[in-house]
Design an enzyme around this catalytic site. Sequence first.
Site, PDB file in Angstrom:
ATOM      1  N   GLU A 128       0.800  -1.243  -0.004  1.00 27.43           N
ATOM      2  CA  GLU A 128      -0.022   0.082  -0.117  1.00 27.43           C
ATOM      3  C   GLU A 128       0.874   1.504   0.009  1.00 27.43           C
ATOM      4  O   GLU A 128       0.720   2.170  -0.983  1.00 27.43           O
ATOM      5  CB  GLU A 128      -0.596  -0.017   1.186  1.00 27.43           C
ATOM      6  CG  GLU A 128      -1.695   1.292   1.703  1.00 27.43           C
ATOM      7  CD  GLU A 128      -1.894   1.423   2.907  1.00 27.43           C
ATOM      8  OE1 GLU A 128      -3.308   1.033   3.239  1.00 27.43           O
ATOM      9  OE2 GLU A 128      -1.121   1.362   3.889  1.00 27.43           O
ATOM     10  N   ASP A 378      -9.689   1.772   7.040  1.00 25.13           N
ATOM     11  CA  ASP A 378      -9.832   1.458   5.370  1.00 25.13           C
ATOM     12  C   ASP A 378     -10.966   2.470   4.763  1.00 25.13           C
ATOM     13  O   ASP A 378     -10.481   3.247   3.756  1.00 25.13           O
ATOM     14  CB  ASP A 378     -10.186   0.123   4.899  1.00 25.13           C
ATOM     15  CG  ASP A 378      -9.103  -0.874   4.955  1.00 25.13           C
ATOM     16  OD1 ASP A 378      -8.049  -0.830   5.890  1.00 25.13           O
ATOM     17  OD2 ASP A 378      -9.086  -2.039   4.434  1.00 25.13           O
TER      18      ASP A 378
END
Length: 497
Positions: A128, A378
């Site tokens: 990420e 998230d």
Amino acid sequence: MMLRNIILMAGASVLASAASAQQTGQVTEASTPPPAVATGHHVEAPLWPVERHPGDGTGAYHTGRYPNLFAQQLGLSPEQTHARIAAIYQQLFHGDGQEQRLYFETGANANGPLAYITDWANNDARSEGMSYGMMIAVQLGHKREFDALWNWSKTYMEVTDPANPSYGYFAWSMNTDGTPRSTGAAPDGEQYYAMALYFAANRWGNGKGIYDYRAQADRILRAMRHRAVKTGMPPFRVHPGDAPFVEPAQPWPSINNRAEAAEARAAGRPWPPARQPHPPRLASVGPMMDESHAMVRFVAETEVPGTDASYHLPAFYELWSRWGPVEDRAFWAKAADVSRDFFVKVANPRTGLAPDRSYLDASAMQTFDGQPYPFGYDSWRTASNWSVDSNWWGKDKRQRALSDAIQGFLTRQGMESFPDRYTLEGKPLSTRHSSGMVAATAVAGLAGTPGEASRGFLRAVWAMPTPAGEQRYFDGMVYLMSMMHLSGEFRIIAPKT
């Protein structure tokens, strides 16, 4: 921070590898993925009738105009916003190594310099963050940093052991010395890698080997959709010469774990928490895209169900439907429209809050404690995702209502204090006020109605200092990219004509 849930739910390959030290077994390969049926009691409903949005839309792809909301709504100059972005970049990439920066160069190999982005508080490097760093670098024109991050990713994170069912993907978490913390992948990293590589090809042209950016991006996209299902018995390796990876019995050494240990001792709880034993079991890994629902999965492990709304990137899918492998372009155009519908289906219409995870048919998924998945770490990115899509493509008018809902709801909670986790109905689940969440929600102004809520978020983001200290990783990455979006400096980098 963002991938915290993967530690709990990353599928059998991670859980089993922590439980067994037997030698790697034979990997088998299937030519077609299994049907899209979730494990447990939920059977996925077929994909709903999807509203399609053909053409180029009315956004920045068509007009070439990227609004600077700081200039339009707060009266700041483009010179001020550009200087601010440059200063944030300098701090996060080249500031003080202990308190400020996330980017660290670690020497070189035959392909050139090597560098990683670290989650400072968890003491690891994540696909990420690596892919976010590459996206920031290509947007701002920093080729050395881009290439160094890609080189580290290819050198250490790419799974090259054919006996690992995640072969060809990127391990989502690695120690900063290049040894693994995981041998499986997370789709949000692959998606940002692919988009950053296409932008690099268009900005700088293609080089050779790992720096043939377009070929590397094409390879990632083909694997995301077409990769055969591979099955094997853990423990697995990232590279053929590695020792089999077995998750340690003790938590990884990190700032976060030290804090949790102190809290446990103060409360009289045992530390480290007891791990539940898991017998060894086969792990199967397939495509990251679910073919029947045309959407990104939570993980590529076939036995782990569902998706994550914050992984849905219709703004990118539209570009892949134009620039990606020719045979897959119709699929990516459909995926963009599916994601637009999905946002509307899973977000609460009153609060605009979307869950960390859902089933592919958009029905609610429950956590281990039997509660519906909440709006969590998230989820901060979900409003930004639909708003960037609105800004770049302007195809779905429903995105304005979603943006107005989340900005209005959080404004009513208190701009200086709203917490970073909620139930979808709006019940607070934490007390931490997170700069990354404020910044990501400010991006909703690109799709929302200009007004006091939007201006309030813009004022808050402009006033906040660049994240520093222990928790600067996720807050800092999201903050910088949000500032770029809000200033009109996060743009589609098109092929040169």
